[in-house]
Design an enzyme around this catalytic site. Sequence first.
Site, PDB file in Angstrom:
ATOM      1  N   PRO A   2      39.678 -24.470   9.757  1.00 32.36           N
ATOM      2  CA  PRO A   2      38.766 -23.475   8.620  1.00 32.36           C
ATOM      3  C   PRO A   2      37.151 -23.771   8.888  1.00 32.36           C
ATOM      4  O   PRO A   2      36.874 -25.119   8.685  1.00 32.36           O
ATOM      5  CB  PRO A   2      39.274 -24.098   7.684  1.00 32.36           C
ATOM      6  CG  PRO A   2      40.531 -24.497   7.967  1.00 32.36           C
ATOM      7  CD  PRO A   2      40.498 -25.322   9.043  1.00 32.36           C
ATOM      8  N   GLU A   3      36.630 -22.807   9.176  1.00 31.17           N
ATOM      9  CA  GLU A   3      34.867 -23.115   9.152  1.00 31.17           C
ATOM     10  C   GLU A   3      34.258 -22.417   7.712  1.00 31.17           C
ATOM     11  O   GLU A   3      35.214 -21.909   6.919  1.00 31.17           O
ATOM     12  CB  GLU A   3      34.357 -22.274  10.378  1.00 31.17           C
ATOM     13  CG  GLU A   3      34.736 -22.751  11.535  1.00 31.17           C
ATOM     14  CD  GLU A   3      34.017 -23.940  12.009  1.00 31.17           C
ATOM     15  OE1 GLU A   3      33.126 -24.179  11.717  1.00 31.17           O
ATOM     16  OE2 GLU A   3      34.978 -24.718  12.578  1.00 31.17           O
TER      17      GLU A   3
END
Length: 271
Positions: A2-3
């Site tokens: 996840p960014e």
Amino acid sequence: MPELPEVEVTRRSFADRIAGARIASVTLGKPLRWPLGCAPDDLVGRRVLGVRRRGKYLLLDLDEGLLLLHLGMSGSLTFAPAGVPAGTHDHFDLLTNQGLLRLHDPRRFGAVVHAASEADPVARKLLGHLGLEPLGDTFQVDAFHAGLKQRRSAIKQVLLAGDVVVGVGNIYASEALFLAGIRPTTRADRISLPRARLLHTAIRDVLGRAVEKGGSTLRDFSNAQGESGYFQLEAAVYGRAGLPCRRCETPVRLLKQGQRSTFFCPVCQRP
Ligand SMILES: [Zn+2]
């Protein structure tokens, strides 16, 4: 992984709904990256005041203390009506009177950590080294430029390191540097104030667009290069090696920096 935009979209997806909720129970699954740091029962009766984000951490503010949540490599959070039993990969359940916050994390690199406050050594260890918040008010051009002046590495590497500005992952770094016309190999301390200003604008633009995109498509996303956690941006250079630059039609080039792919236009992006 996840960014930052995905973490921000996750925050927005439940922050309003969990605010004011009272914790009824806490159930842990298999161990995560770090221990909770308190007995689960100590959290029962606490109220959730709200949810903030710092870098890729979500900060769940309680009426006493806070919880720091990280999604690790493969984690995702849902906030839904209680009732569905925890599955094999659900390792943290926070049941409240307004719904169930659940961390699903197959690889268990995520974490939920309790801290008495943000000044608590536990919180400082996780948050203390983080750079400027790219979507926040503290991300000012002068501070950004001053941070770059301290670093002699290539600008792309400095962006990825996260200690000057957080959350600029591999794709976002390539795209922002293209928008700013800066060659990814340029030494960070040699970037002038006007160029730092262009890069500052570009970073906000790229991450802001990703958050907007993500708001309508929150789900696990992997791109063709196998980099997950990125919302589908219409890439200017990323993943386009050999294809004509959208601005000048020169073939986009690919190079490896620290084993990560970097894409750039040799004409539009000056050293
Ligand atoms: Zn070009």
